[in-house]
Design a protein around this motif. Structure first.
Motif, short mmCIF file in Angstrom:
data_model
loop_
_atom_site.label_atom_id
_atom_site.label_comp_id
_atom_site.label_asym_id
_atom_site.label_seq_id
_atom_site.Cartn_x
_atom_site.Cartn_y
_atom_site.Cartn_z
N ALA A 153 57.06 113.32 149.79
CA ALA A 153 57.37 113.08 148.51
C ALA A 153 56.56 114.30 147.54
O ALA A 153 57.47 114.78 146.76
N ILE A 154 55.53 114.51 147.66
CA ILE A 154 54.74 115.56 146.87
C ILE A 154 55.61 116.91 146.95
O ILE A 154 55.87 117.60 146.08
N GLU A 155 56.12 117.21 148.28
CA GLU A 155 56.77 118.67 148.41
C GLU A 155 58.03 118.65 147.66
O GLU A 155 58.45 119.59 147.07
N LEU A 156 58.82 117.63 147.85
CA LEU A 156 59.96 117.36 147.02
C LEU A 156 59.75 117.33 145.67
O LEU A 156 60.56 118.24 144.72
N ALA A 157 58.94 116.92 145.14
CA ALA A 157 58.54 116.74 143.56
C ALA A 157 58.15 118.17 143.12
O ALA A 157 58.57 118.52 142.06
N ASN A 158 57.49 118.91 143.97
CA ASN A 158 57.06 120.31 143.35
C ASN A 158 58.26 121.22 143.80
O ASN A 158 57.98 122.53 143.49
N ASP A 159 59.08 120.99 144.38
CA ASP A 159 60.30 122.01 144.83
C ASP A 159 61.12 122.10 143.66
O ASP A 159 62.30 121.80 143.63
N SER A 160 60.77 122.87 142.85
CA SER A 160 61.39 123.04 141.26
C SER A 160 60.49 124.02 140.63
O SER A 160 59.43 124.19 140.52
N SER A 161 61.59 124.81 139.74
CA SER A 161 60.95 125.95 138.98
C SER A 161 60.29 125.22 137.63
O SER A 161 59.70 126.00 136.70
N PHE A 162 60.69 124.31 137.71
CA PHE A 162 60.15 123.48 136.22
C PHE A 162 58.99 122.62 136.57
O PHE A 162 58.74 122.23 137.66
N GLY A 163 58.07 122.19 135.42
CA GLY A 163 56.85 121.43 135.76
C GLY A 163 56.61 120.59 134.56
O GLY A 163 55.46 121.05 133.98
N LEU A 164 57.49 120.13 134.00
CA LEU A 164 57.29 119.30 132.70
C LEU A 164 56.51 118.16 132.96
O LEU A 164 55.30 117.82 132.57
N GLY A 165 57.04 116.86 133.53
CA GLY A 165 56.51 115.56 133.51
C GLY A 165 57.00 115.12 134.87
O GLY A 165 57.86 115.70 135.59
N ALA A 166 56.11 113.98 135.32
CA ALA A 166 56.76 113.34 136.46
C ALA A 166 56.29 111.99 136.29
O ALA A 166 55.20 111.63 135.77
N GLU A 180 52.87 119.24 140.43
CA GLU A 180 52.88 120.56 139.63
C GLU A 180 53.60 120.01 138.19
O GLU A 180 54.73 120.47 138.37
N SER A 181 53.00 119.48 137.50
CA SER A 181 53.55 119.20 135.98
C SER A 181 52.62 119.20 134.96
O SER A 181 51.20 118.76 135.31
N GLY A 182 52.85 119.03 134.06
CA GLY A 182 52.01 118.82 132.63
C GLY A 182 51.60 117.47 132.28
O GLY A 182 50.77 117.10 131.64
N MET A 183 52.48 116.81 132.67
CA MET A 183 52.34 115.16 132.46
C MET A 183 52.68 114.50 133.58
O MET A 183 53.73 114.66 134.45
N VAL A 184 51.79 113.39 134.19
CA VAL A 184 52.08 112.20 135.10
C VAL A 184 51.82 110.99 134.48
O VAL A 184 50.82 110.68 133.86
N PHE A 185 52.88 110.15 134.75
CA PHE A 185 52.92 108.86 134.20
C PHE A 185 52.91 107.87 135.41
O PHE A 185 53.89 108.14 136.42
N VAL A 186 52.16 107.01 135.53
CA VAL A 186 52.07 105.90 136.78
C VAL A 186 52.68 104.42 136.32
O VAL A 186 52.04 103.93 135.21
N ASN A 187 53.56 104.10 137.03
CA ASN A 187 54.44 103.03 136.68
C ASN A 187 54.83 102.95 135.23
O ASN A 187 54.77 101.85 134.58
N GLY A 188 55.33 104.11 135.10
CA GLY A 188 56.05 104.04 133.68
C GLY A 188 56.82 105.40 133.45
O GLY A 188 56.35 106.32 134.05
N PHE A 189 57.75 105.55 132.62
CA PHE A 189 58.47 106.82 132.55
C PHE A 189 57.83 107.69 131.30
O PHE A 189 57.24 107.22 130.70
#
Length: 454
Positions: free
Chosen positions: A376-389, A407-416
């Motif tokens: 899951a982490i590998e897929l999440a980071n498989d992008s040239s972008f890194g805004l939020g997650a 790899e993102s500037g923001m991570v929200f847990v159990n919320g968008f």
């Protein structure tokens, strides 16, 4: 490019504006600089008073300003009104907290006294997009102005009435002339403005291409930049996630503003054991969505903002389907006037597809499954972008182990992912540089001055 309001609900031009002359541009830049030398010496209490007045102006006239937004870019009126009210909240936040954010910070050294203070820079250029015609402007303008700078705005050419309305807010609130000015100019004029010696920095929210060009100019001029660019945010659903919650959050994140949000979830990564349940529930939600006239209070999603945006999302879906993706629901333009596209879910998506590799700026959710957290982490980071997650799980220990690996500037847990005046917002990789909002937003265009006294 024409500076005009083209109603995306009807496809018809509402109003056209002439770009200002070179002489008028010079007058406005001169006024911005002249006003800065006065404004930087005003007290925090005076700036706060005026920001509170701006907030009151927007709260009192939220519906009227919202109608301008809806007419120009198609956002449902309820969302447009909420956008204006959020701008008021942002003004109130910086009015109430700006002085504290910029308070001198003492540092113990061998000097008699040493500290860091934050001084304003001057005239700041804002280059802003159409998708949140008020919010994108006010989330940067409020802290920049509270810090003692003045602002000139180059807004997207398809929302000129919103651009002028933003200026009207400041005027009606009683701000001195020149603190905030809208420049009705084309994109080709941005370089001239940014190279002007009186302009001390630039904040841009927009495409990766636009950001790269503007950052290049700012780099040559040695001027600070803050940029929020594209995003292809992952929405990770672990095996123990609450599927009902994830579907409700996914609906808002993917379909708010017709999916035309940089920080919205676009790539949905679901544990294989929960994929069928998630996609089935999400499909029901998408198919029950009310798409139609955005001026109707019951409408949940309006049109795409432009014909080119509609064409682009349709291309991404078609090209992805051509190489193996499956349309679970949607995937077509509505047969009516305007630029309407149905809420869409794509499954059997692979990383080589446009719907995964590119930013999908429309109501399209792409779904991919995984079996392990590492996958899951590998897929999440498989992008040239890194805004939020976004990450959905009931295991907080595991969530906190995963957060540093995303790899993102923001991570929200159990919320968008959403913006909040109290929290810094921004991305990494090709999603931008710098931060807006929170303490970082007001310090972005200040001189962090070191003072040492013996």
């Amino acid at each position: 490019m024409a500076i005009q309001s083209l109603n995306p609900t009807t496809g018809k031009v509402e109003k056209t504006f002439d770009a200002i002359s070179k002489e008028m541009l010079e007058t406005k830049l001169a006024k911005a600089e002249e006003t800065f030398h006065m404004w930087k010496n005003t007290s925090f209490s005076e700036r706060a008073r005026l920001l509170h007045a701006a907030a009151e102006e927007m709260k009192t006239n939220a519906r009227a300003y919202g109608e301008i937004i809806t007419t120009e870019m198609g956002k449902p009126i309820a969302q447009a009104t909420s956008e204006v009210e959020k701008c008021a909240w942002n003004c109130e936040h910086y009015a109430d907290n700006g002085e504290a954010y910029l308070r001198r910070e003492p540092i113990q050294t061998e000097a008699s006294e040493s500290y860091v203070q934050y001084d304003p820079l001057g005239v700041i250029l804002l280059v802003m997009p159409w998708n949140f015609p008020f919010w994108q402007v006010f989330r940067m303008a409020a802290p920049v102005i509270m810090a003692g700078n003045t602002v000139v705005l180059k807004h997207a050419s398809n929302v000129p009435q919103s651009a002028l309305a933003c200026e009207q807010v400041f005027r009606n609130a009683g701000f001195p002339e020149g603190v905030f000015q809208t420049l009705l100019v084309g994109s080709s004029d941005v370089e001239t403005i940014l190279r002007d010696r009186r302009v001390k920095g630039v904040s841009l929210t927009g495409s990766e291409k636009a950001g790269s060009i503007v950052a290049g100019i700012a780099g040559k001029e040695i001027k600070p930049v803050v940029m929020e660019l594209g995003g292809s945010d992952p929405f990770i659903i672990l095996e123990d996630a609450d599927i009902q919650l994830t579907c409700e959050q996914a609906k808002i994140s993917r379909l708010l503003n017709g999916g035309q949000v940089c920080i919205s979830a676009k790539r949905f990564l679901v544990h294989s054991s929960r994929a069928e349940e998630f996609t089935s529930k999400l499909k029901d939600i998408f198919e029950g969505y009310t798409v139609g006239n955005p001026m109707d209070e019951t409408t949940q999603m309006g049109p795409m903002s432009s014909e080119s945006g509609l064409r682009d999302i349709a291309r991404q879906v078609k090209e992805s389907v051509d190489i193996g993706a499956t349309v679970l629901t949607g995937g077509k333009q509505l047969e009516r006037d305007g630029f309407f596209y149905t809420p869409t879910i794509l499954t059997h998506v692979t990383p080589d597809m446009p719907a995964w590799r590119e930013e999908t700026f429309g109501p399209v959710a792409t779904v991919m499954t995984f079996d392990t957290v590492d996958e899951a982490i590998e897929l999440a980071n498989d992008s040239s972008f890194g805004l939020g997650a976004s990450l959905f799980t009931n295991n907080m220990k595991l969530a906190k182990e995963i957060i540093p690996r995303i790899e993102s500037g923001m991570v929200f847990v159990n919320g968008f992912v959403k913006t909040d005046p109290r929290l810094p917002t921004g991305g990494i990789k090709r999603s931008g540089v710098g931060r807006e909002l929170g303490f970082a937003g007001i310090r972005a265009f200040t001189n962090m001055k070191t003072v040492w006294i013996k």
